[in-house]
Design a protein around this motif. Sequence first.
Motif, PDB file in Angstrom:
ATOM      1  N   GLY A 198       0.806  -1.207   0.000  1.00 43.84           N
ATOM      2  CA  GLY A 198       0.000   0.000   0.000  1.00 43.84           C
ATOM      3  C   GLY A 198       0.839   1.256   0.000  1.00 43.84           C
ATOM      4  O   GLY A 198       1.620   1.510  -0.929  1.00 43.84           O
ATOM      5  N   ALA A 199       0.697   2.052   1.063  1.00 43.49           N
ATOM      6  CA  ALA A 199       1.498   3.269   1.169  1.00 43.49           C
ATOM      7  C   ALA A 199       2.984   2.958   1.108  1.00 43.49           C
ATOM      8  O   ALA A 199       3.776   3.754   0.590  1.00 43.49           O
ATOM      9  CB  ALA A 199       1.155   4.001   2.468  1.00 43.49           C
ATOM     10  N   LEU A 200       3.381   1.803   1.615  1.00 51.77           N
ATOM     11  CA  LEU A 200       4.793   1.429   1.626  1.00 51.77           C
ATOM     12  C   LEU A 200       5.381   1.442   0.221  1.00 51.77           C
ATOM     13  O   LEU A 200       6.445   2.037  -0.014  1.00 51.77           O
ATOM     14  CB  LEU A 200       4.963   0.048   2.261  1.00 51.77           C
ATOM     15  N   GLY A 201       4.723   0.774  -0.739  1.00 57.44           N
ATOM     16  CA  GLY A 201       5.254   0.728  -2.090  1.00 57.44           C
ATOM     17  C   GLY A 201       4.904   1.952  -2.905  1.00 57.44           C
ATOM     18  O   GLY A 201       5.729   2.459  -3.678  1.00 57.44           O
ATOM     19  N   ASP A 202       3.682   2.452  -2.729  1.00 64.42           N
ATOM     20  CA  ASP A 202       3.199   3.581  -3.509  1.00 64.42           C
ATOM     21  C   ASP A 202       3.981   4.852  -3.190  1.00 64.42           C
ATOM     22  O   ASP A 202       4.473   5.544  -4.086  1.00 64.42           O
ATOM     23  CB  ASP A 202       1.706   3.770  -3.216  1.00 64.42           C
ATOM     24  N   LEU A 203       4.117   5.157  -1.897  1.00 65.60           N
ATOM     25  CA  LEU A 203       4.789   6.372  -1.452  1.00 65.60           C
ATOM     26  C   LEU A 203       6.190   6.091  -0.908  1.00 65.60           C
ATOM     27  O   LEU A 203       7.116   6.861  -1.127  1.00 65.60           O
ATOM     28  CB  LEU A 203       3.950   7.064  -0.374  1.00 65.60           C
ATOM     29  N   GLY A 204       6.313   4.980  -0.182  1.00 65.17           N
ATOM     30  CA  GLY A 204       7.604   4.657   0.408  1.00 65.17           C
ATOM     31  C   GLY A 204       8.695   4.460  -0.624  1.00 65.17           C
ATOM     32  O   GLY A 204       9.862   4.803  -0.385  1.00 65.17           O
ATOM     33  N   ALA A 205       8.340   3.915  -1.785  1.00 68.96           N
ATOM     34  CA  ALA A 205       9.350   3.726  -2.834  1.00 68.96           C
ATOM     35  C   ALA A 205       9.952   5.061  -3.238  1.00 68.96           C
ATOM     36  O   ALA A 205      11.176   5.197  -3.398  1.00 68.96           O
ATOM     37  CB  ALA A 205       8.727   3.033  -4.046  1.00 68.96           C
ATOM     38  N   HIS A 206       9.110   6.084  -3.417  1.00 69.65           N
ATOM     39  CA  HIS A 206       9.608   7.417  -3.756  1.00 69.65           C
ATOM     40  C   HIS A 206      10.477   7.977  -2.637  1.00 69.65           C
ATOM     41  O   HIS A 206      11.552   8.537  -2.880  1.00 69.65           O
ATOM     42  CB  HIS A 206       8.435   8.370  -3.994  1.00 69.65           C
ATOM     43  N   ALA A 207       9.981   7.865  -1.389  1.00 69.78           N
ATOM     44  CA  ALA A 207      10.718   8.433  -0.262  1.00 69.78           C
ATOM     45  C   ALA A 207      12.073   7.775  -0.100  1.00 69.78           C
ATOM     46  O   ALA A 207      13.093   8.447   0.128  1.00 69.78           O
ATOM     47  CB  ALA A 207       9.890   8.294   1.017  1.00 69.78           C
ATOM     48  N   VAL A 208      12.124   6.454  -0.224  1.00 73.41           N
ATOM     49  CA  VAL A 208      13.390   5.728  -0.077  1.00 73.41           C
ATOM     50  C   VAL A 208      14.346   6.100  -1.200  1.00 73.41           C
ATOM     51  O   VAL A 208      15.524   6.394  -0.965  1.00 73.41           O
ATOM     52  CB  VAL A 208      13.141   4.208  -0.036  1.00 73.41           C
ATOM     53  N   ASP A 209      13.862   6.071  -2.436  1.00 73.92           N
ATOM     54  CA  ASP A 209      14.757   6.377  -3.550  1.00 73.92           C
ATOM     55  C   ASP A 209      15.311   7.789  -3.439  1.00 73.92           C
ATOM     56  O   ASP A 209      16.521   7.999  -3.604  1.00 73.92           O
ATOM     57  CB  ASP A 209      14.039   6.217  -4.888  1.00 73.92           C
TER      58      ASP A 209
END
Length: 393
Positions: A198-209
């Motif tokens: 959910g938020a992890l992949g949708d938003l977390g991917a951007h934040a981590v990268d």
Amino acid sequence: MPHETDEPDSAPPPLGVGMVGYAFMGQAHSQGWRTVGRAFRLPLDPVMAAVCGRDPQAVRAAADRLGWAAAETEWRALINRDDVQLVDVCTPGDSHAEIAVEALAAGKHVLCEKPLANSVGEAEAMVAAAEAAKERGQLAMVGFNYRRVPAAAFARQLVAEGRLGEIRHVRAHYLQDWLVDPQAPMAWRLRKETAGSGALGDLGAHAVDLAQYLAGSPLSWVSGQLETFVTERPLPGGDGGTGTVTVDDTALFHGRTAAGALASFEVSRVAAGRKNALTIELNGTLGSLRFDLERLNELEFHDNTLAEREAGFRRILVTEADHPYLEGWWPPGHGLGYEHTFTHQAADLIRAIAGRTEPAPTFADGLQVQRVLAAVEESAAKNGVHTPVVPLG
């Protein structure tokens, strides 16, 4: 980063682009392909050859609206078109691997939206396909477009120049509120089988990268928690049925970079009042910087080498001609927007293809982010235990 090019003596050769998917991300990518050749001098001329979707009438309407010459209803047909040399994948995550791998095998360059895949295994297969394709001359890039915000790219320059010294803290938040209402209907982003998380992949991917890109160092371990606040949502169409939400609404995790900085992350799609609030702050021995996507033409910078009476955060308006990507746009002070990141993304990829240089971020970069997400999920399942991020080997 854009590269200066001389005025061409003749029209550059065409680069046929085919795009799979035409919803939100497809519209954003179409904007990039439509404008990139008008904003920047490029060694190749992108031609919007065809777009693909399952509904014949809807995809034809999308082609007309978004500027694509032709419409296809089968993605394999799009890949096999002679006028398509680059395949742009803008579909839900469950189809990224299959489309990208087949496109690379067919001799096409590939741009794939983030997150790269729905699992580490799929992402590893994509990296293997990209490495094999690179030997044949085909290139692959994952679409972390926020790297292409001029203020974010300029922040990376400051870090690379040593203006922050040794990075000690990295903190990132990416908050949205489109799922605050428990009556918001089910969608593919709320099902693990299509979205991966959910938020992890949708938003977390951007934040981590973006955090890793700015800090210049990947995460080495994480400790995380996931939460789903609304577990049942109404099905679209208003027939009274409900569907089970199988992904997270919120993720909270911390860790450490390979260079030793402490890092913290919070991502949510149920943070009331936050629309697209991606903020990243880095604190180092010589200074600090802060980027806020909702004020994307600005960068806050503190130079800790100044005397205390002069110290403090100051605003840098990132709109000068010698700031990243700004040579293609407006006079200083005339800000850019979200849509420009996709134009910059297209420009960087076109230049890489023409120069036969590997574009960034690579599929390997996307895999590294995927491994961070998987480590967060593993940690959350074990009540937040420290979980290593498997390094690329």
